[in-house]
Design a protein around this motif. Structure first.
Motif, PDB file in Angstrom:
ATOM      1  N   ASP A 133     -82.265   4.462  12.154  1.00  0.00           N
ATOM      2  CA  ASP A 133     -80.815   4.261  12.146  1.00  0.00           C
ATOM      3  C   ASP A 133     -80.105   5.218  11.194  1.00  0.00           C
ATOM      4  O   ASP A 133     -78.894   5.110  10.997  1.00  0.00           O
ATOM      5  CB  ASP A 133     -80.454   2.813  11.819  1.00  0.00           C
ATOM      6  CG  ASP A 133     -80.994   2.369  10.464  1.00  0.00           C
ATOM      7  OD1 ASP A 133     -81.514   3.211   9.712  1.00  0.00           O
ATOM      8  OD2 ASP A 133     -80.889   1.168  10.160  1.00  0.00           O
ATOM      9  N   ARG A 135     -68.540   6.477  13.458  1.00  0.00           N
ATOM     10  CA  ARG A 135     -68.101   5.127  13.104  1.00  0.00           C
ATOM     11  C   ARG A 135     -68.451   4.153  14.218  1.00  0.00           C
ATOM     12  O   ARG A 135     -68.298   4.461  15.408  1.00  0.00           O
ATOM     13  CB  ARG A 135     -66.589   5.115  12.868  1.00  0.00           C
ATOM     14  CG  ARG A 135     -66.178   5.839  11.610  1.00  0.00           C
ATOM     15  CD  ARG A 135     -64.692   6.041  11.475  1.00  0.00           C
ATOM     16  NE  ARG A 135     -63.874   4.938  11.972  1.00  0.00           N
ATOM     17  CZ  ARG A 135     -62.540   4.908  11.883  1.00  0.00           C
ATOM     18  NH1 ARG A 135     -61.893   5.914  11.289  1.00  0.00           N
ATOM     19  NH2 ARG A 135     -61.851   3.894  12.369  1.00  0.00           N
ATOM     20  N   ARG A 136     -68.924   2.989  13.814  1.00  0.00           N
ATOM     21  CA  ARG A 136     -69.282   1.975  14.807  1.00  0.00           C
ATOM     22  C   ARG A 136     -68.073   1.548  15.628  1.00  0.00           C
ATOM     23  O   ARG A 136     -68.190   1.279  16.828  1.00  0.00           O
ATOM     24  CB  ARG A 136     -69.898   0.753  14.103  1.00  0.00           C
ATOM     25  CG  ARG A 136     -71.263   1.026  13.483  1.00  0.00           C
ATOM     26  CD  ARG A 136     -71.777  -0.185  12.708  1.00  0.00           C
ATOM     27  NE  ARG A 136     -73.022   0.119  12.015  1.00  0.00           N
ATOM     28  CZ  ARG A 136     -74.223  -0.102  12.515  1.00  0.00           C
ATOM     29  NH1 ARG A 136     -74.343  -0.641  13.716  1.00  0.00           N
ATOM     30  NH2 ARG A 136     -75.304   0.209  11.814  1.00  0.00           N
ATOM     31  N   ASP A 137     -66.885   1.489  14.991  1.00  0.00           N
ATOM     32  CA  ASP A 137     -65.704   1.067  15.742  1.00  0.00           C
ATOM     33  C   ASP A 137     -65.238   2.141  16.717  1.00  0.00           C
ATOM     34  O   ASP A 137     -64.382   1.879  17.561  1.00  0.00           O
ATOM     35  CB  ASP A 137     -64.563   0.667  14.797  1.00  0.00           C
ATOM     36  CG  ASP A 137     -64.170   1.771  13.835  1.00  0.00           C
ATOM     37  OD1 ASP A 137     -65.046   2.573  13.465  1.00  0.00           O
ATOM     38  OD2 ASP A 137     -62.990   1.835  13.461  1.00  0.00           O
ATOM     39  N   TRP A 164     -70.116   4.725  17.897  1.00  0.00           N
ATOM     40  CA  TRP A 164     -71.279   5.535  17.528  1.00  0.00           C
ATOM     41  C   TRP A 164     -72.148   4.813  16.503  1.00  0.00           C
ATOM     42  O   TRP A 164     -71.740   4.598  15.380  1.00  0.00           O
ATOM     43  CB  TRP A 164     -70.832   6.870  16.926  1.00  0.00           C
ATOM     44  CG  TRP A 164     -70.168   7.795  17.905  1.00  0.00           C
ATOM     45  CD1 TRP A 164     -68.833   7.903  18.142  1.00  0.00           C
ATOM     46  CD2 TRP A 164     -70.813   8.736  18.765  1.00  0.00           C
ATOM     47  NE1 TRP A 164     -68.596   8.851  19.097  1.00  0.00           N
ATOM     48  CE2 TRP A 164     -69.790   9.384  19.496  1.00  0.00           C
ATOM     49  CE3 TRP A 164     -72.137   9.098  18.978  1.00  0.00           C
ATOM     50  CZ2 TRP A 164     -70.068  10.382  20.442  1.00  0.00           C
ATOM     51  CZ3 TRP A 164     -72.409  10.083  19.924  1.00  0.00           C
ATOM     52  CH2 TRP A 164     -71.384  10.718  20.639  1.00  0.00           C
ATOM     53  N   THR A 165     -73.363   4.452  16.905  1.00  0.00           N
ATOM     54  CA  THR A 165     -74.351   3.875  15.996  1.00  0.00           C
ATOM     55  C   THR A 165     -75.632   4.698  16.090  1.00  0.00           C
ATOM     56  O   THR A 165     -76.286   4.702  17.138  1.00  0.00           O
ATOM     57  CB  THR A 165     -74.659   2.414  16.351  1.00  0.00           C
ATOM     58  OG1 THR A 165     -73.459   1.638  16.283  1.00  0.00           O
ATOM     59  CG2 THR A 165     -75.694   1.841  15.398  1.00  0.00           C
ATOM     60  N   TYR A 170     -78.042   7.777  19.901  1.00  0.00           N
ATOM     61  CA  TYR A 170     -76.960   6.916  19.434  1.00  0.00           C
ATOM     62  C   TYR A 170     -76.759   5.786  20.438  1.00  0.00           C
ATOM     63  O   TYR A 170     -76.723   6.016  21.651  1.00  0.00           O
ATOM     64  CB  TYR A 170     -75.649   7.722  19.287  1.00  0.00           C
ATOM     65  CG  TYR A 170     -75.841   8.944  18.429  1.00  0.00           C
ATOM     66  CD1 TYR A 170     -75.657   8.885  17.047  1.00  0.00           C
ATOM     67  CD2 TYR A 170     -76.279  10.147  18.992  1.00  0.00           C
ATOM     68  CE1 TYR A 170     -75.883  10.003  16.255  1.00  0.00           C
ATOM     69  CE2 TYR A 170     -76.515  11.268  18.204  1.00  0.00           C
ATOM     70  CZ  TYR A 170     -76.315  11.185  16.839  1.00  0.00           C
ATOM     71  OH  TYR A 170     -76.547  12.290  16.058  1.00  0.00           O
TER      72      TYR A 170
END
Length: 379
Positions: free
Chosen positions: A9, A45-47, A50-51, A70
């Motif tokens: 991660d 950014r997760r919001d 994008w993780t 991702y």
């Protein structure tokens, strides 16, 4: 051999030398400094969907293969458009997201995606992509803008898609005038007129690598980058810290082109340089002047490539207007693993129809080449 598959991660969990040993260094977008910098300096950014979820293969303690990956909850910043697929899933009461994307964020640039020393490891990596996606219950996995050499490694369960970009190829010209001499009269005259308008307005240009740019100049290029996103109502993802990071960590890969009027910067283009290719990524301007966009984004980059002996200039996705300025159509590719058998079958037909339409489109574009000796679309 004891092969282990690990999902990471954060790239910071492994050493840069391990990652960079898996590619030849010709493409700056898969460099550890670029990808890890995106994470460390607040560009993902997760919001925004994008993780990081990078896939790695290990032989004991040795990293033998990896793919930047991702988890995506939307299709933001990908440039391979699958909104119709997502809508089809929704109409059938199914979830299209999250999906697993293997690509470089915000970068529609062809380059290696299956990082490994040989094809055997690359095939193992593809098998792990599909296997781990299925085990996690993910509806799909996607590999965007992979190289032609990697394309042959994908099995029939990976659906192919293609699109068209516009690339400049160096035919061994000795300078910009020699480049223009190979064009027909109309296009040659038009480019000269565009350049003259910018010069007569008093605009001057500076081309700077990262280690040649001051903080003031880096501030300026980031301002122009943000300006373009503001004009279109979009959020700029690349932070000023990330631009500074590129200038420090990839100093000779970063190229900024700044336009000045009366001693003040009025426009700029941000590029990255590979071993033989210049990649134009972003541009912005505080002024509206005839020809300023073409000079900043295209002609200055072509001059740089001619001076440096670079083979290719990829100025970014889309834009048929690039053809008249010497950028000819070239195919770019992606592959897609779909978990649901029914959707996989339907999308296979959809992809085949899209591919045929793309081939016809590229052939029609190639007929509008500005060069006296026409060339077809690049393979």
């Amino acid at each position: 051999m004891t092969l282990q598959v690990r999902e990471l991660d954060a790239l910071a969990s492994i050493d840069a030398t391990q990652w960079d040993a898996l590619h030849d260094g010709r493409n700056p977008f898969v460099a550890y400094a670029f990808l890890e910098g995106l994470e460390r300096h607040g560009c993902l950014r997760r919001d925004w969907g994008w993780t990081p979820r990078h896939l790695t293969l290990w032989d004991g303690g040795e990293l033998v293969a990896a793919a930047p990956g991702y988890l995506k909850t939307n299709s933001h910043g990908e440039f391979v458009f699958d909104h119709a697929w997502a809508h089809a899933y929704a109409r059938h009461g199914m979830d299209y997201f999250p999906k697993w994307l293997f690509a470089v964020p915000y970068s529609p640039v062809t380059g290696p995606r299956l990082l490994a020393r040989d094809d055997a490891w690359r095939r193992e990596l593809l098998a792990a992509m599909a296997g781990h996606s299925a085990a996690a219950g993910l509806p799909s996995a996607h590999v965007n803008f992979h190289t032609d050499g990697e394309d042959a490694l994908f099995g029939d369960d990976w659906l192919p898609r293609s699109d068209v970009q516009y690339h400049w190829h160096n035919r061994g010209w000795t300078g910009f005038d020699a480049f223009l001499a190979d064009m027909d009269h109309r296009h040659r005259k038009n480019i000269r007129q565009e350049r003259v308008k910018v010069a007569r307005a008093g605009v001057e240009f500076r081309r700077l690598h990262g280690d040649e740019a001051s903080s003031v100049e880096l501030d300026a290029i980031h301002h122009f980058y943000r300006q373009t996103f503001a004009e279109y109502g979009n959020a700029p993802a690349l932070t000023r810290d990330f631009i500074g990071h590129l200038a420090r960590s990839m100093s000779r890969n970063l190229l900024i082109i700044l336009a000045y009027l009366g001693g003040s910067p009025i426009a700029g283009a941000l590029c990255l340089r590979g071993t033989d290719t210049l990649y134009g990524r972003y541009w912005g301007s505080d002024a509206v002047l005839p020809g300023l966009h073409f000079e900043t984004c295209y002609y200055q980059g072509i001059e740089y490539c001619l001076e440096q002996g670079l083979a290719r200039f990829e100025p970014g996705a889309q834009g048929e207007h690039k053809i008249a300025r010497g950028f000819l159509p070239a195919f770019v590719r992606s592959r897609h693993w779909i978990a649901d058998p029914a959707f996989r079958g339907a999308l296979r037909e959809w992809c085949a129809e899209e591919a045929e339409a793309t081939r016809r489109y590229a052939a029609s574009l190639a007929r509008h080449s500005p060069f006296r000796e026409a060339a077809g679309p690049a393979p």
